[in-house]
Motif scaffolding. Structure first.
Motif: not given
Length: 532
Positions: A106-107, A110, A113-114, A193, A197, A200, A206, A250-251
């Motif tokens: 998950f981390l 993320q 993606g950021y 976030l 995580a 998760w 969520w 998300a960020g």
């Protein structure tokens, strides 16, 4: 993984559920800011260490739970069959490993993606200025105003920001994103976030994360309206509607998230929070946080009653996973037990050898030498190979090889070489309507001739034709530009019409609704007066 972590995950889940039940009444009576501050409760519980036993005194509720015998029910000894199954397959260790792997994945997702979002936003961006540490830029990748960055804060505006928003809407949209930076919402989102995580695999987390982001935007809206006044709610509502749509990250903190649009517009029509209510709201939030932490802290009576479930986590032995991989259960069960080794029979005693006869033993015969088997006879030398001889004679070259073979190669004369090279004749001339013409022939001496003619008249005709095509393309481009402008005007009209319908259906004061509708009707009239 310790018992504290298991208790903390369970406790934070209960606190998230409690905050989701309290957030709407708190926002209605005490303001959106108080509802947003309620989300400090799960984070504070995540950071709370284990309390000593002397601190936590039993409450009446805890005494009732003890008298009901709930801890005894949770401590039922497992059956021998269950113990054998537990020792054969380490289910607990496998579950903990799967949870840790999910946290890491998950981390990583993320973070990647950021990084991609930041790279795409900054690519092709145009700086507009700075407000302290905050940098204002425009980016073609942004569909609406947004804020991102903790150590290097940015406010990103869409490329058509000056056309889509009027002056008042621009100021309020930028104030909204500036408020996110001043309140530390970007850092809070990163912490949220990280907490997500750890949860998760928890659906409650969520749902709570989405509710937290909605409360964050609503609290920021309340702060902007407190700066500009309730009479500017209609202008702020138009800015929110114009920013609706596009991809969300998300960020970052976007001006409008589609999932929270209805609640935010409803808040704009009923945002009236006095200073007294805000004070009561902060006091209520502090009381709820203190009560939740006291009831769920590790080491308290509630946590001690929960320990019947989480004590098994502290007994996890990850060495079982290594043993499971190196030696499967089926292989261990299939191995037969080793038969007992019988005791060795006693050896009979040997008679002692008299010392007097020890020197009468004959010596061993000498071993004859064995010839070496790896000696290879020497290889006789190979006689040298005679070299190849080359002799040049008029008109030919003679090559004599070592085996006596002779090759003769003929050398072409100057006339033959001249016939091999063609004669190229390039001139200006026209043959028909072709730009160039090409013809080859062999003359009486056997020499190849190449004749090339270039027609300047045909080149000029093609240039004029290309110029006409370019003019036609320019006219088509101009026509397409007018069509695009007309389509943009139609899109603006559709957006204004939709905004008018939203404002007409909202629960705003009658004077504000009338003023907002009058402004939108004026803009629609301007569009109708200037169709082209």
């Amino acid at each position: 993984m310790s018992v504290w972590m298991a208790e903390t995950l369970i406790a934070t889940t209960l606190l998230m559920a409690m905050v989701m039940m309290l957030r709407r009444p708190v926002a209605r009576w005490l303001g959106a800011g108080a509802a947003y501050w309620l989300w400090l409760l799960p984070l504070a519980r995540m950071l709370l260490p284990t309390l000593p036993r002397e601190v936590a005194a039993p409450s009446p509720l805890h005494n009732v739970v003890d008298q009901a015998g709930l801890p005894a029910l949770l401590e039922i000894a497992p059956s021998p069959a269950a113990q054998a199954a537990a020792t054969s397959i380490p289910w607990l260790e496998m579950a903990i490993g799967l949870w840790a792997l999910g946290v890491v994945l998950f981390l990583v997702v993320q973070a990647i993606g950021y990084a991609r979002f930041r790279r795409d936003i900054l690519a092709g961006s145009t700086p507009l200025g700075e407000e302290g540490r905050i940098r204002l830029i425009t980016s073609p990748q942004a569909s609406g105003p947004l804020a991102f960055g903790i150590f290097r804060p940015y406010i990103v505006l869409p490329a058509d920001f000056g056309l889509r928003y009027d002056a008042q809407e621009q100021d309020m949209a930028i104030a909204h994103e500036r408020a996110h930076h001043e309140r530390g919402d970007l850092a809070a989102n990163m912490v949220a976030l990280l907490l997500l995580a750890l949860h998760w695999c928890n659906p409650v987390a969520w749902i709570a994360y989405r509710a937290y982001r909605a409360d964050q935007e609503t609290a920021c809206d309340a702060r902007v309206l407190s700066l500009y006044g309730q009479d500017q709610a209609h202008a702020y509502g138009r800015a929110i509607l114009k920013a609706a749509g596009g991809r969300q990250f998300a960020g970052a903190c976007h001006l409008t998230r589609i999932t929270t649009l209805k609640g935010r517009l409803k808040m704009l029509s009923s945002h009236e929070t006095s200073l007294k209510r805000i004070s009561w709201g902060m006091a209520a939030v502090a009381m709820v946080v203190a009560t939740g932490l006291a009831l769920t802290a590790s080491g308290s009576r509630a946590a001690q009653q929960m320990a019947a479930i989480t004590d098994k986590v502290d007994q996890a032995d990850f060495a079982k996973l290594t043993n499971l991989v190196s030696q499967p259960v089926s292989a261990r069960e299939a191995l037969p037990q080793a038969a007992p080794v019988p005791a060795a029979a006693p050896m009979p005693a040997t008679a002692p050898v008299p010392v007097a006869h020890a020197d009468r033993v004959p010596p061993a015969a000498p071993v004859p030498p064995v010839p070496a088997a790896d000696i290879v006879p020497p290889v006789p030398p190979v006689p040298p190979v005679p070299p190849v001889t080359v002799r040049s004679e008029p008109g030919r070259v003679i090559v004599t090889h070592a085996n006596g073979r002779v090759e003769t190669h003929r050398i072409p004369t100057e006339a033959e070489i001249a016939r091999m090279v063609p004669v190229v004749d390039v001139r200006e001339g026209c043959e028909g309507d072709k730009v160039t013409s090409h013809r080859e022939f062999v003359d009486a001496n056997g020499r190849r001739n190449i004749r090339v003619r270039i027609c300047e008249r045909a080149i000029e005709a093609q240039a004029r034709k290309a110029e006409r095509i370019a003019m036609l393309n320019a006219r088509d481009a101009e026509r397409m530009s007018r069509n695009a402008e007309r389509a943009g005007r139609n899109a603006a009209r559709a957006g204004l019409t939709g905004a008018r319908a939203q404002i007409a259906a909202s629960r705003m004061p009658e004077s504000d609704r009338a003023e907002a509708l009058r402004d939108i009707d004026q803009e629609l009239a301007d569009l109708d007066r200037n169709p082209d």
